[in-house]
Design an enzyme around this catalytic site. Structure first.
Site, PDB file in Angstrom:
ATOM      1  N   GLY A  40      -0.379   4.627  -0.717  1.00  0.00           N
ATOM      2  CA  GLY A  40      -1.675   5.303   0.256  1.00  0.00           C
ATOM      3  C   GLY A  40      -1.185   6.284   1.097  1.00  0.00           C
ATOM      4  O   GLY A  40      -0.308   6.635   1.119  1.00  0.00           O
ATOM      5  N   ASP A  96     -13.493   3.100  15.243  1.00  0.00           N
ATOM      6  CA  ASP A  96     -12.300   3.888  14.779  1.00  0.00           C
ATOM      7  C   ASP A  96     -11.413   4.236  15.961  1.00  0.00           C
ATOM      8  O   ASP A  96     -10.217   3.989  15.877  1.00  0.00           O
ATOM      9  CB  ASP A  96     -12.888   5.098  14.287  1.00  0.00           C
ATOM     10  CG  ASP A  96     -11.822   5.984  13.553  1.00  0.00           C
ATOM     11  OD1 ASP A  96     -11.079   5.183  12.515  1.00  0.00           O
ATOM     12  OD2 ASP A  96     -11.545   7.197  13.546  1.00  0.00           O
ATOM     13  N   GLY A 140       0.789  -1.191  -0.082  1.00  0.00           N
ATOM     14  CA  GLY A 140      -0.171   0.075   0.118  1.00  0.00           C
ATOM     15  C   GLY A 140       0.908   1.146   0.075  1.00  0.00           C
ATOM     16  O   GLY A 140       0.519   2.104   0.564  1.00  0.00           O
ATOM     17  N   LYS A 170      -4.870  -1.667  12.092  1.00  0.00           N
ATOM     18  CA  LYS A 170      -6.702  -1.800  12.216  1.00  0.00           C
ATOM     19  C   LYS A 170      -7.169  -1.284  11.086  1.00  0.00           C
ATOM     20  O   LYS A 170      -6.680  -0.408  10.198  1.00  0.00           O
ATOM     21  CB  LYS A 170      -6.882  -0.971  13.630  1.00  0.00           C
ATOM     22  CG  LYS A 170      -6.814   0.353  13.383  1.00  0.00           C
ATOM     23  CD  LYS A 170      -7.602   0.868  14.686  1.00  0.00           C
ATOM     24  CE  LYS A 170      -7.520   2.672  14.511  1.00  0.00           C
ATOM     25  NZ  LYS A 170      -8.608   3.338  13.683  1.00  0.00           N
ATOM     26  N   HIS A 210      -8.406   1.940  20.576  1.00  0.00           N
ATOM     27  CA  HIS A 210      -7.367   2.989  21.451  1.00  0.00           C
ATOM     28  C   HIS A 210      -7.676   3.191  22.902  1.00  0.00           C
ATOM     29  O   HIS A 210      -7.142   2.978  23.980  1.00  0.00           O
ATOM     30  CB  HIS A 210      -7.124   4.399  20.756  1.00  0.00           C
ATOM     31  CG  HIS A 210      -6.858   4.510  19.167  1.00  0.00           C
ATOM     32  ND1 HIS A 210      -5.881   3.531  18.754  1.00  0.00           N
ATOM     33  CD2 HIS A 210      -7.060   5.058  18.218  1.00  0.00           C
ATOM     34  CE1 HIS A 210      -5.840   3.601  17.498  1.00  0.00           C
ATOM     35  NE2 HIS A 210      -6.394   4.701  17.114  1.00  0.00           N
TER      36      HIS A 210
END
Ligand SMILES: NC(=O)C1=CN([C@@H]2O[C@H](COP(=O)(O)OP(=O)(O)OC[C@H]3O[C@@H](n4cnc5c(N)ncnc54)[C@H](OP(=O)(O)O)[C@@H]3O)[C@@H](O)[C@H]2O)C=CC1
Ligand SMILES: O=C1O[C@H](COP(=O)(O)O)[C@@H](O)[C@H](O)[C@H]1O
Length: 524
Positions: free
Chosen positions: A42, A268, A39, A181, A273
């Site tokens: 990205g 998210d 990636g 994640k 977290h």
């Protein structure tokens, strides 16, 4: 004089730490390391991964012979990757030569994420690097979850070098895979991904990144809790009224709402977290500082938490502020990439309980949101009222605040006698502001610590599969209910503190905001 010598001592300790690290990495063998960024075209790669690799390289923290290979479907080149990422690399004028040197160790391979032949080609490219066939290999999946499975299968089939052989030859390098994640969408999809990965790799080869575990103040929680006598007697249900763990961002989805809409703020930020922070705050003292002992304790906390109850949750979604500047004028639903009428939360407050002898009955209030009034991440431990008050109700609750960002600090809000002739209680603080106490000390970025940990084979600050399973167990019923019943989030204005319902919920669970505390920034 003392302050200066303390700062010097801290710097010396840091340098000592760095030199031990260098010895560990450089003394290994002369097998090269190859870091593959899947990636590479990205957003994450350009904003975080390449800048981190550069910072580690320029600080001399990477093993002597490390090569970097970008891989993506786009028809790019090393120069194109460099052009995209340079603006995030904080390049200094005197680093230009080193910067040129860094890019000489970079390569780019174009290929699909699905075709085995493309991965065979990648493997050939790695093998053509000096001693590449023997290299230690690190594979970073900076990719959308839709291709995790294909890419991990293809890595296992084609790119693992000696670590991929059924029988170790003992002569080649290891392979490690770093996964970003989201680790799934709910319990079922996460288990599915975990099972898939566990068929391909051993747990000691899998590094699931939660970058909050790389933050200075999150790592500090262990030392604060278990390196100080004064906190341990208070760290329990007898003294703590509630624990508030907060994440706030002052910007919205900024045109990337389509991506955000598939997850929402709970997936998210909160499920990962904030839950990681919670388990470090609530866990028992581990038997040692080894990765397994600490992660065992964190899992025990999660196992003692019942699934979230919608009655203890407030979800919100931001609306535009017509008087705001720029992006603030737009609400979440004004973002053209967000599906019309979306009920995805951009804000959530959830109250959870840890049913252990230490914490039973103490509310852990997790709060997170986008498009709020400030950038802030903190842990706030609010203590109970002083029993047997003799000051006519003037004393406010003590709070211990560990501010993760910005401007790392640990401060304890407390009552003192107001200086002067009278004996009046006044709110004040014990203040450990890192900017003042550790002036000039470089605080590494979370990704720097974590990527270096992968080179060193240190898994302490990575998520183990059982932690992940437990976290999803706690959140999945709520997430499914929100989605199935299309529960409408409470609106809040861009730039505000979030919906009023959130403050009402926190109050219902015993958090008291008095609004009387005023902090005076120390003048040094
Ligand atoms: N070392 C340092 O740098 C120090 C800095 N300070 C600074 O001083 C300032 C005040 O300190 P702080 O500890 O936040 O104390 P406050 O008492 O002002 O705020 C305490 C908490 O109350 C919440 N809150 C704010 N308004 C309301 C409301 N209307 N209803 C319910 N809850 C509310 C805030 O959460 P929410 O996030 O929801 O807004 C915050 O978590 C902060 O900016 C802090 O960073 C203080 C001490 C040391
Ligand atoms: O994981 C994520 O974190 C960032 C916030 O990270 P920080 O280090 O800047 O605090 C958040 O913006 C993003 O939505 C989320 O996916």
């Amino acid at each position: 004089m003392t302050a200066i010598s303390n700062v010097q001592k801290t710097k010396d300790q840091l340098l000592k730490g760095v030199s031990i690290l260098k010895e560990t990495l450089h003394s290994e063998d002369d097998v090269p390391h190859v870091f593959v960024v899947f990636g590479a075209s990205g957003d994450l790669a350009k904003k975080k991964i390449y800048p981190t690799l550069w910072w580690l390289y320029k600080d001399g923290l990477l093993p002597k012979q490390t090569y970097f290979v970008g891989y993506a479907r786009s028809d790019l080149s090393v120069q194109a990757v460099r052009d995209k990422s340079t603006q995030y690399m904080k390049l200094q004028d005197d680093e230009k030569d080193k910067f040129e040197e860094f890019w000489k160790y970079n390569y780019y391979v174009k290929g699909s994420y699905t075709e085995r032949t493309d991965f065979e080609h990648l493997n050939q490219e790695i093998n053509t690097l000096p001693k590449g066939d023997l290299a230690h290999r690190l594979f970073y999946l900076a990719l959308p979850p839709t291709v995790f499975k294909d890419v991990s299968s293809n890595i296992r089939l084609c790119c693992m070098g000696h670590d991929g052989l059924e029988e170790s030859t003992g002569s080649g390098g290891w392979s490690r895979i770093i996964v970003e994640k989201p680790f799934g969408h709910d319990s079922e999809s996460s288990d599915d991904l975990s099972q898939h990965l566990s068929k391909l790799f051993r747990e000691d080869q899998i590094y699931r990144i939660d970058h909050y575990l790389g933050k200075e103040m999150v790592q500090n929680l262990m030392v604060l809790r278990f390196g100080n006598k004064m906190f341990s007697p208070l760290w329990n249900r007898d003294h703590v009224q509630c624990v508030v763990i907060t994440f706030k961002e002052p910007f919205g989805t900024m045109g990337r709402g389509g991506y955000f809409d598939e997850s929402g703020i709970i997936r998210d930020v909160m499920q990962n977290h904030l839950m990681q922070i919670l388990s470090l705050v609530a866990m028992e003292k581990p038997a040692s500082t080894s990765a397994e002992d600490i992660r065992d304790e964190k899992v025990k906390v999660l196992k003692c938490m019942p699934p979230l109850d919608l009655d203890n949750v407030v979800v919100g979604q931001y609306t535009g502020d017509p008087e705001g500047q720029g992006d603030a004028k737009n609400g979440y639903l004004d973002d053209p990439t967000v599906p019309k009428g979306s009920v995805t939360p951009t804000f959530a407050t959830a109250v959870v309980f840890v049913k252990t002898e230490r914490w039973d009955g103490v509310p852990f209030i997790m709060k997170c949101g986008k498009a709020l009034n400030e950038r802030k991440a903190e842990v706030r431990i609010q203590f109970k009222d002083v029993p047997g008050d003799i000051f006519g109700g003037q004393c406010k609750r003590n709070e211990l605040v560990i501010r993760v960002q910005p401007q790392e600090a640990v401060y304890c809000k407390m009552m003192v006698k107001a200086p002067g002739m009278n004996i009046n209680p006044e709110e004040s603080e014990l203040d450990l502001s890192y900017g003042a106490r550790y002036k000039g000390v470089k605080m590494p970025d979370a990704y720097e610590r974590l990527i270096l940990d992968v080179f060193c084979g240190a898994q302490l600050h990575f998520v183990r599969s059982d932690e992940l399973r437990e976290a999803w167990r706690i959140f999945t019923p709520l997430l499914h209910k929100l989605e199935k019943e299309k529960i409408k989030p409470a609106p809040y204005k861009y730039g505000s503190r979030g919906p009023q319902e959130s403050d009402d919920l926190a109050r219902r669970f015993g958090f008291i905001f008095s609004g009387t505390y005023k902090w005076t920034k120390p003048q040094l």
